[in-house]
Design a protein around this motif. Structure first.
Motif, PDB file in Angstrom:
ATOM      1  N   GLU A 125      34.208 -11.354 -54.293  1.00  0.00           N
ATOM      2  CA  GLU A 125      35.008 -12.529 -54.654  1.00  0.00           C
ATOM      3  C   GLU A 125      36.390 -12.461 -54.004  1.00  0.00           C
ATOM      4  OE1 GLU A 125      33.325 -13.676 -59.069  1.00  0.00           O
ATOM      5  OE2 GLU A 125      34.691 -11.968 -58.884  1.00  0.00           O
ATOM      6  N   ALA A 126      36.950 -11.254 -53.919  1.00  0.00           N
ATOM      7  CA  ALA A 126      38.264 -11.099 -53.273  1.00  0.00           C
ATOM      8  C   ALA A 126      38.161 -11.438 -51.787  1.00  0.00           C
ATOM      9  CB  ALA A 126      38.782  -9.679 -53.462  1.00  0.00           C
ATOM     10  N   ARG A 127      37.118 -10.950 -51.135  1.00  0.00           N
ATOM     11  CA  ARG A 127      36.912 -11.278 -49.714  1.00  0.00           C
ATOM     12  C   ARG A 127      36.723 -12.783 -49.531  1.00  0.00           C
ATOM     13  NH1 ARG A 127      35.602  -6.948 -46.224  1.00  0.00           N
ATOM     14  NH2 ARG A 127      35.253  -4.994 -47.306  1.00  0.00           N
ATOM     15  N   ARG A 128      35.968 -13.404 -50.426  1.00  0.00           N
ATOM     16  CA  ARG A 128      35.737 -14.849 -50.359  1.00  0.00           C
ATOM     17  C   ARG A 128      37.047 -15.611 -50.553  1.00  0.00           C
ATOM     18  NH1 ARG A 128      32.364 -15.425 -54.491  1.00  0.00           N
ATOM     19  NH2 ARG A 128      30.795 -14.291 -53.313  1.00  0.00           N
ATOM     20  N   MET A 129      37.896 -15.132 -51.475  1.00  0.00           N
ATOM     21  CA  MET A 129      39.189 -15.761 -51.718  1.00  0.00           C
ATOM     22  C   MET A 129      40.048 -15.698 -50.458  1.00  0.00           C
ATOM     23  SD  MET A 129      42.697 -14.745 -52.543  1.00  0.00           S
ATOM     24  CE  MET A 129      42.406 -13.039 -52.837  1.00  0.00           C
ATOM     25  N   LEU A 130      40.062 -14.552 -49.791  1.00  0.00           N
ATOM     26  CA  LEU A 130      40.828 -14.430 -48.546  1.00  0.00           C
ATOM     27  C   LEU A 130      40.291 -15.395 -47.502  1.00  0.00           C
ATOM     28  CD1 LEU A 130      41.242 -10.552 -48.279  1.00  0.00           C
ATOM     29  CD2 LEU A 130      42.973 -12.225 -48.940  1.00  0.00           C
ATOM     30  N   ARG A 131      38.973 -15.411 -47.357  1.00  0.00           N
ATOM     31  CA  ARG A 131      38.342 -16.294 -46.365  1.00  0.00           C
ATOM     32  C   ARG A 131      38.640 -17.757 -46.673  1.00  0.00           C
ATOM     33  NH1 ARG A 131      33.243 -14.560 -46.708  1.00  0.00           N
ATOM     34  NH2 ARG A 131      32.714 -16.117 -48.271  1.00  0.00           N
ATOM     35  N   ASP A 132      38.557 -18.131 -47.951  1.00  0.00           N
ATOM     36  CA  ASP A 132      38.827 -19.519 -48.356  1.00  0.00           C
ATOM     37  C   ASP A 132      40.262 -19.940 -48.060  1.00  0.00           C
ATOM     38  OD1 ASP A 132      36.214 -19.693 -49.206  1.00  0.00           O
ATOM     39  OD2 ASP A 132      36.698 -19.560 -51.342  1.00  0.00           O
ATOM     40  N   HIS A 133      41.176 -18.960 -48.047  1.00  0.00           N
ATOM     41  CA  HIS A 133      42.574 -19.245 -47.732  1.00  0.00           C
ATOM     42  C   HIS A 133      42.889 -19.038 -46.256  1.00  0.00           C
ATOM     43  CE1 HIS A 133      42.983 -18.969 -52.113  1.00  0.00           C
ATOM     44  NE2 HIS A 133      43.992 -19.796 -51.929  1.00  0.00           N
ATOM     45  N   GLY A 134      41.857 -18.789 -45.455  1.00  0.00           N
ATOM     46  CA  GLY A 134      42.035 -18.638 -44.016  1.00  0.00           C
ATOM     47  C   GLY A 134      42.739 -17.355 -43.614  1.00  0.00           C
ATOM     48  N   LEU A 135      42.619 -16.330 -44.435  1.00  0.00           N
ATOM     49  CA  LEU A 135      43.286 -15.061 -44.144  1.00  0.00           C
ATOM     50  C   LEU A 135      42.275 -13.970 -43.835  1.00  0.00           C
ATOM     51  CD1 LEU A 135      45.878 -14.955 -47.058  1.00  0.00           C
ATOM     52  CD2 LEU A 135      46.380 -15.288 -44.643  1.00  0.00           C
ATOM     53  N   TRP A 166      46.337 -10.406 -44.553  1.00  0.00           N
ATOM     54  CA  TRP A 166      46.730 -10.279 -45.953  1.00  0.00           C
ATOM     55  C   TRP A 166      47.489  -8.976 -46.188  1.00  0.00           C
ATOM     56  CZ3 TRP A 166      45.938  -6.975 -50.030  1.00  0.00           C
ATOM     57  CH2 TRP A 166      46.256  -7.466 -51.300  1.00  0.00           C
ATOM     58  N   ALA A 167      46.963  -7.878 -45.657  1.00  0.00           N
ATOM     59  CA  ALA A 167      47.597  -6.563 -45.830  1.00  0.00           C
ATOM     60  C   ALA A 167      48.976  -6.532 -45.183  1.00  0.00           C
ATOM     61  CB  ALA A 167      46.710  -5.475 -45.241  1.00  0.00           C
ATOM     62  N   ASN A 168      49.067  -7.039 -43.966  1.00  0.00           N
ATOM     63  CA  ASN A 168      50.352  -7.017 -43.259  1.00  0.00           C
ATOM     64  C   ASN A 168      51.403  -7.885 -43.956  1.00  0.00           C
ATOM     65  OD1 ASN A 168      49.510  -5.223 -41.272  1.00  0.00           O
ATOM     66  ND2 ASN A 168      48.801  -6.863 -39.930  1.00  0.00           N
TER      67      ASN A 168
END
Length: 83
Positions: free
Chosen positions: A19-29, A34-36
């Motif tokens: 879900e965290a990976r999906r959230m990043l992908r959904d926000h185009g990150l 995200w880490a940087n």
């Protein structure tokens, strides 16, 4: 002052690594972006997402909280540095 967070279970608020990976992908990150943006070590973020870290304390715990994998305990002073 009770914010009500302590009454909820951690499992009901936390998301899975997928879900965290999906959230990043959904926000185009990307994970790297995200880490940087947050000043986290990229390799450590990948280790947290893959489950190679327990995220009990320190930076891996802060990453897990920022990703929503763990809930920051409002019952504990989470603003204090842990070293």
């Amino acid at each position: 002052m009770d914010s009500g967070v302590c009454r909820r279970t951690e499992a009901s608020l936390a998301r899975s690594s997928d879900e965290a990976r999906r959230m990043l992908r959904d926000h185009g990150l990307s994970v790297v972006d995200w880490a940087n943006e947050r000043g986290f070590a990229v390799a450590l973020v990948y280790a947290v997402l893959s489950g190679r870290r327990k995220c009990l304390r320190g930076e891996s715990h802060r990453i897990a909280v920022a990703l929503g994998l763990k809930v920051a305990g409002d019952c504990i002073d989470s603003t204090r540095g842990t070293g």
